[in-house]
Design a protein around this motif. Structure first.
Motif, short mmCIF file in Angstrom:
data_model
loop_
_atom_site.label_atom_id
_atom_site.label_comp_id
_atom_site.label_asym_id
_atom_site.label_seq_id
_atom_site.Cartn_x
_atom_site.Cartn_y
_atom_site.Cartn_z
N VAL A 1 -24.62 100.51 52.73
CA VAL A 1 -24.96 101.37 53.88
C VAL A 1 -23.88 102.44 54.07
CG1 VAL A 1 -25.43 101.44 56.36
CG2 VAL A 1 -26.34 99.56 54.96
N LYS B 1 -24.11 105.31 55.87
CA LYS B 1 -24.28 106.20 57.04
C LYS B 1 -22.94 106.64 57.60
CE LYS B 1 -24.79 102.33 60.30
NZ LYS B 1 -25.74 101.35 60.85
N ILE C 1 -32.91 103.04 56.64
CA ILE C 1 -32.84 101.74 57.33
C ILE C 1 -32.91 101.88 58.84
CG2 ILE C 1 -31.57 100.65 55.44
CD1 ILE C 1 -29.03 100.94 57.16
N MET D 1 -38.25 93.41 57.41
CA MET D 1 -36.83 93.63 57.68
C MET D 1 -36.53 93.16 59.09
SD MET D 1 -34.79 95.94 59.51
CE MET D 1 -33.81 97.41 59.28
N MET E 1 -33.09 92.31 62.13
CA MET E 1 -31.67 92.26 62.51
C MET E 1 -31.47 91.17 63.55
SD MET E 1 -31.07 96.29 63.03
CE MET E 1 -29.30 96.45 63.21
N MET F 1 -26.26 91.73 57.27
CA MET F 1 -25.37 92.89 57.29
C MET F 1 -23.94 92.36 57.03
SD MET F 1 -27.26 94.75 60.53
CE MET F 1 -25.77 95.10 61.37
N SER F 2 -22.93 93.21 57.22
CA SER F 2 -21.55 92.79 56.88
C SER F 2 -21.16 91.45 57.50
CB SER F 2 -20.54 93.86 57.34
OG SER F 2 -20.71 95.03 56.60
N GLY G 1 -22.59 97.70 55.18
CA GLY G 1 -21.88 98.97 55.36
C GLY G 1 -20.39 98.80 55.53
N SER G 2 -19.99 98.36 56.71
CA SER G 2 -18.55 98.36 57.04
C SER G 2 -17.72 97.47 56.11
CB SER G 2 -18.33 97.97 58.50
OG SER G 2 -19.10 96.85 58.84
N ARG H 1 -16.81 102.23 60.96
CA ARG H 1 -17.33 103.57 61.21
C ARG H 1 -16.69 104.16 62.47
NH1 ARG H 1 -21.65 100.87 59.11
NH2 ARG H 1 -22.13 100.00 61.13
C1 LIG Z 1 -25.58 100.13 60.10
C2 LIG Z 1 -26.64 99.20 59.68
C3 LIG Z 1 -26.36 98.17 58.75
C4 LIG Z 1 -24.98 97.89 58.18
O1 LIG Z 1 -24.15 97.36 59.16
P1 LIG Z 1 -22.68 96.81 58.79
O2 LIG Z 1 -22.38 95.87 59.89
O3 LIG Z 1 -21.78 98.00 58.77
O4 LIG Z 1 -22.76 96.15 57.49
C5 LIG Z 1 -27.42 97.37 58.35
N1 LIG Z 1 -28.67 97.55 58.82
C6 LIG Z 1 -28.96 98.53 59.70
C7 LIG Z 1 -30.36 98.66 60.17
C8 LIG Z 1 -27.97 99.37 60.16
O5 LIG Z 1 -28.27 100.33 61.05
#
Ligand SMILES: *Cc1c(COP(=O)(O)O)cnc(C)c1O
Length: 218
Positions: free
Chosen positions: A23, A25, A67, A151, A153, A193-194, A211-212, A218
């Protein structure tokens, strides 16, 4: 993360048959090229503007995943260069994508986002809505959007049991919908995610969005 740490992560994921979306972004192009030099070119962005800005500056073999949530007025700015649109969270968006990609004569892969977290700020459908959509006539007649999976979260919380319960609820919906797919194209479960990707993999994820951990905060 350096090359060595990245390789450890990649190996851990490939041993579990999990695909990595890096990721990127808010991160500059040169940071992405660094990750590319480590042998990875699949990136996730949460804004369409950022993909449209970065993609022309980077090699064509890059794969882009959108995403973040998509607003209906932005649909017309989508090009045909997105491997997977991961966060389709409203019917209006789904039908809008079908019309848009019909005009572009392109078949677009997407995921439906499912709401599993307790936070209202996180988007998505519930099981009943996913079932209703995927059995509707409009859905069965769509020719330019292909739903490849789900998908989700989890809630941002230190409570591992809660995160696990949320991931397992998504896994359950995924398995349930998968049984109705004769072509076996419905085969992506994007969760993790991370902070929670290991837990997500234990719960059956086959795609993580990190991502992170790779790029730093970020
Ligand atoms: C930013 C984001 C991620 C990655 O998040 P991290 O905690 O930095 O790994 C994953 N999925 C979505 C939908 C995001 O917006």
């Amino acid at each position: 993360m350096n090359a060595k740490e990245f390789n450890v992560l990649k190996r851990e994921l490939s041993e579990n048959n999990v695909q990595l979306i890096a990721v990127s972004k808010t991160k500059p192009i040169d940071r992405m090229r660094k990750v590319e030099s480590w042998g990875h070119s699949i990136f996730g962005e949460n804004r369409i503007e950022e993909i449209n800005r970065k993609a022309p500056l980077l090699p064509e073999f890059y794969q882009w995943h959108l995403i973040g949530p998509l607003q209906s007025r932005k649909i017309k700015t989508l090009q045909t260069n997105i491997t997977l649109i991961q966060a389709v969270d409203r019917e209006k968006i789904l039908w809008g994508l079908e019309r848009h990609f019909q005009e572009l004569n392109h078949v677009q892969d997407i995921l439906l986002q499912v709401h599993i977290a307790e936070e209202e700020s996180k988007h998505g459908f519930n099981l009943e809505q996913v079932e209703k959509i995927m059995s509707s006539n409009e859905f069965l007649q769509m020719k330019h959007v292909r739903v490849r999976g789900l998908m989700g979260m989890a809630t941002f919380t230190p409570d591992k049991e809660q995160i696990k319960a949320e991931f397992l609820s998504l896994r359950h919906i995924y398995e349930h919908m998968k049984t109705t797919d004769e072509l076996d194209q419905f085969n992506i479960l994007s969760m993790g995610m991370s902070g929670d990707y290991k837990l997500a993999i234990d719960c059956g994820s086959n795609m993580v969005r990190i991502g992170s951990k790779i790029f730093g905060p970020r």
